[in-house]
Design a protein around this motif. Sequence first.
Motif, PDB file in Angstrom:
ATOM      1  N   PRO A  66       0.825  -1.209   0.000  1.00 55.00           N
ATOM      2  CA  PRO A  66       0.000   0.000   0.000  1.00 55.00           C
ATOM      3  C   PRO A  66       0.860   1.262   0.000  1.00 55.00           C
ATOM      4  N   MET A  67       0.458   2.216  -0.825  1.00 59.51           N
ATOM      5  CA  MET A  67       1.152   3.503  -0.878  1.00 59.51           C
ATOM      6  C   MET A  67       0.381   4.496  -0.007  1.00 59.51           C
ATOM      7  N   GLY A  68       0.481   4.313   1.279  1.00 57.84           N
ATOM      8  CA  GLY A  68      -0.280   5.136   2.198  1.00 57.84           C
ATOM      9  C   GLY A  68       0.496   6.357   2.661  1.00 57.84           C
ATOM     10  N   TYR A  69      -0.016   6.980   3.700  1.00 60.18           N
ATOM     11  CA  TYR A  69       0.689   8.111   4.291  1.00 60.18           C
ATOM     12  C   TYR A  69       2.054   7.664   4.811  1.00 60.18           C
ATOM     13  N   THR A  70       3.007   8.550   4.688  1.00 59.18           N
ATOM     14  CA  THR A  70       4.271   8.355   5.396  1.00 59.18           C
ATOM     15  C   THR A  70       4.259   9.296   6.603  1.00 59.18           C
ATOM     16  N   GLU A  71       5.335   9.323   7.349  1.00 60.99           N
ATOM     17  CA  GLU A  71       5.472  10.352   8.370  1.00 60.99           C
ATOM     18  C   GLU A  71       5.381  11.721   7.702  1.00 60.99           C
ATOM     19  N   VAL A 101      10.698  16.321   4.077  1.00 60.21           N
ATOM     20  CA  VAL A 101      10.276  16.093   2.705  1.00 60.21           C
ATOM     21  C   VAL A 101       8.925  16.782   2.504  1.00 60.21           C
ATOM     22  N   THR A 102       8.777  17.494   1.401  1.00 63.38           N
ATOM     23  CA  THR A 102       7.595  18.334   1.175  1.00 63.38           C
ATOM     24  C   THR A 102       6.949  18.039  -0.176  1.00 63.38           C
ATOM     25  N   VAL A 103       5.770  18.595  -0.375  1.00 63.89           N
ATOM     26  CA  VAL A 103       5.060  18.459  -1.651  1.00 63.89           C
ATOM     27  C   VAL A 103       5.636  19.501  -2.615  1.00 63.89           C
ATOM     28  N   GLY A 104       6.813  19.203  -3.122  1.00 61.79           N
ATOM     29  CA  GLY A 104       7.531  20.136  -3.973  1.00 61.79           C
ATOM     30  C   GLY A 104       8.030  21.340  -3.183  1.00 61.79           C
ATOM     31  N   TRP A 245       6.266  15.019 -10.247  1.00 58.12           N
ATOM     32  CA  TRP A 245       6.217  14.114  -9.098  1.00 58.12           C
ATOM     33  C   TRP A 245       5.922  14.865  -7.798  1.00 58.12           C
ATOM     34  N   ARG A 246       6.054  16.164  -7.821  1.00 58.66           N
ATOM     35  CA  ARG A 246       5.739  17.047  -6.694  1.00 58.66           C
ATOM     36  C   ARG A 246       6.418  16.608  -5.406  1.00 58.66           C
ATOM     37  N   ILE A 247       7.725  16.712  -5.425  1.00 57.84           N
ATOM     38  CA  ILE A 247       8.522  16.266  -4.285  1.00 57.84           C
ATOM     39  C   ILE A 247       9.681  17.238  -4.079  1.00 57.84           C
ATOM     40  N   GLY A 248       9.827  17.717  -2.861  1.00 50.84           N
ATOM     41  CA  GLY A 248      10.889  18.656  -2.512  1.00 50.84           C
ATOM     42  C   GLY A 248      11.319  18.429  -1.086  1.00 50.84           C
ATOM     43  N   TRP A 249      12.118  19.376  -0.556  1.00 53.67           N
ATOM     44  CA  TRP A 249      12.526  19.222   0.838  1.00 53.67           C
ATOM     45  C   TRP A 249      12.930  20.553   1.449  1.00 53.67           C
ATOM     46  N   LEU A 250      12.942  20.557   2.766  1.00 53.72           N
ATOM     47  CA  LEU A 250      13.450  21.656   3.580  1.00 53.72           C
ATOM     48  C   LEU A 250      14.585  21.151   4.450  1.00 53.72           C
ATOM     49  N   GLU A 261       6.832  20.644  11.474  1.00 57.44           N
ATOM     50  CA  GLU A 261       6.245  19.305  11.469  1.00 57.44           C
ATOM     51  C   GLU A 261       4.753  19.365  11.780  1.00 57.44           C
ATOM     52  N   CYS A 262       4.372  20.161  12.766  1.00 53.52           N
ATOM     53  CA  CYS A 262       2.953  20.284  13.112  1.00 53.52           C
ATOM     54  C   CYS A 262       2.164  20.896  11.954  1.00 53.52           C
ATOM     55  N   LEU A 263       2.722  21.913  11.323  1.00 57.23           N
ATOM     56  CA  LEU A 263       2.057  22.500  10.164  1.00 57.23           C
ATOM     57  C   LEU A 263       1.905  21.483   9.039  1.00 57.23           C
ATOM     58  N   ALA A 264       2.966  20.732   8.764  1.00 60.67           N
ATOM     59  CA  ALA A 264       2.919  19.744   7.683  1.00 60.67           C
ATOM     60  C   ALA A 264       1.876  18.673   7.960  1.00 60.67           C
ATOM     61  N   GLN A 265       1.779  18.234   9.203  1.00 57.91           N
ATOM     62  CA  GLN A 265       0.784  17.225   9.563  1.00 57.91           C
ATOM     63  C   GLN A 265      -0.620  17.691   9.219  1.00 57.91           C
ATOM     64  N   ASN A 266      -0.884  18.967   9.454  1.00 61.65           N
ATOM     65  CA  ASN A 266      -2.230  19.500   9.266  1.00 61.65           C
ATOM     66  C   ASN A 266      -2.511  19.958   7.843  1.00 61.65           C
ATOM     67  N   LEU A 267      -1.506  20.515   7.173  1.00 62.93           N
ATOM     68  CA  LEU A 267      -1.735  21.081   5.851  1.00 62.93           C
ATOM     69  C   LEU A 267      -1.592  20.060   4.729  1.00 62.93           C
ATOM     70  N   PHE A 268      -0.643  19.128   4.856  1.00 59.03           N
ATOM     71  CA  PHE A 268      -0.333  18.234   3.747  1.00 59.03           C
ATOM     72  C   PHE A 268      -0.355  16.752   4.119  1.00 59.03           C
ATOM     73  N   ILE A 269      -0.322  16.420   5.375  1.00 61.61           N
ATOM     74  CA  ILE A 269      -0.174  15.049   5.896  1.00 61.61           C
ATOM     75  C   ILE A 269       1.191  14.497   5.525  1.00 61.61           C
ATOM     76  N   SER A 270       1.429  14.314   4.219  1.00 62.78           N
ATOM     77  CA  SER A 270       2.760  13.872   3.778  1.00 62.78           C
ATOM     78  C   SER A 270       2.868  14.071   2.281  1.00 62.78           C
ATOM     79  N   ALA A 271       4.100  14.068   1.794  1.00 64.68           N
ATOM     80  CA  ALA A 271       4.324  14.074   0.347  1.00 64.68           C
ATOM     81  C   ALA A 271       3.920  12.713  -0.223  1.00 64.68           C
ATOM     82  N   PRO A 272       3.615  12.638  -1.525  1.00 63.07           N
ATOM     83  CA  PRO A 272       3.183  11.372  -2.118  1.00 63.07           C
ATOM     84  C   PRO A 272       4.203  10.250  -1.883  1.00 63.07           C
TER      85      PRO A 272
END
Length: 395
Positions: A66-71, A101-104, A245-250, A261-272
């Motif tokens: 399964p390609m589910g959520y990551t951290e 890791v971010t959504v681009g 592929w919409r993948i980036g990083w900070l 991390e808290c913002l990412a959890q709420n806004l994006f959950i995780s990158a694909p």
Amino acid sequence: MPLKVGRGAEAPPFLVMDVISAANRRAAALPPGAPGILRMEVGQPGTGAPRGAAEAAIRALSAGAPMGYTEAFGRPSLRARIARHYAERYGAAVPEARVAVTVGASGAFPLAFLAAFDPGDAVAMAAPFYPPYANILTALGMRPLLLPCGPETRWQPTVAMLEALDPRPAGLILASPCNPAGTMLPPAEFAAIAAWCERAGIRLVSDEIYHGLTYGTVPETTAAAVSASAIVVNSFSKYFSMTGWRIGWLVLPEDLVRPVECLAQNLFISAPHVAQVAAEAAFDCGEELEANIARYRRARAGLLQALPRAGFDRLSPADGAFYLWADVGHLTNDSVAFCQRMLAEAGIAATPGVDFDRERGHRFLRFSYCGPEADMAEAPRRLAAWLGRPGPEGA
């Protein structure tokens, strides 16, 4: 009673996207056998993801897992590989725990801005600039503070410019190589700006998404090696040729790790998930990626030689990225109309400078040279014919 529309809905357009749409419509309307549209407006590689990255994604999908959520900050193995990249490329020690890791890169900027700044804060940046910097800040209630730059500073800010600011901003966005000019800050100047920001209590946000796309004129510098308080933004879209592929990083400073991390959890959950698998494999595709850079290098050299003979003789130095920032003030004072005519009459799509500099951009445009090499070679010939110049062959 009319319903309220939020202030975020007032963000100005990113004009290059409108140019892309216009070029697509023009291409679709061409009769069979007509010369095609030369795409010099878009800032994405003409190549796809490296083969090793695509094959890693295929294997992961074929395995049926399964390609589910990551951290929220991404797969640990990818974060570790990014940290290793900093050690190998820059000699910088970046702990895996500070990598997100971010959504681009487009997903990284709002996370960085929300964590580092408050509504009403001013954030400085050189002009010309990448439009979403200002548009995202504005949508978040922050204030872009533009620093007009020119060829005398190679379109980059200086410590003297920053010293003159009163009051001082909460942050500074630095891009080296920059979009649209493709210029870079020499390492000593980059380090001096980073040190000034630390002394002044100003948060540095370093946009490094064009790292790897450099041509030997100026060495690359990462803020991760010269500042403990800076935020680094990077992406797999440009050097790694993985835009869709919409993948980036900070790379985050210690004090912003948990807030982001808290913002990412709420806004994006995780990158694909599948994009993360492919991105990790892309680090092992150096030979293919360097071949892409060789193509850009040839296109860059050809355009720097041929465009002046076609009438475009005021070009940025183009240390990196895959753009030429062209002063066309001797040809027009309306870059939007000029680019529209260029598309309609010469079949060449380019981006008007007002997208990157609202005050002075009417006399500039941006050429992108990451498309097919044959198209980049053809462009000066078409432009010369359009402007009635002798062109490359007749020079």
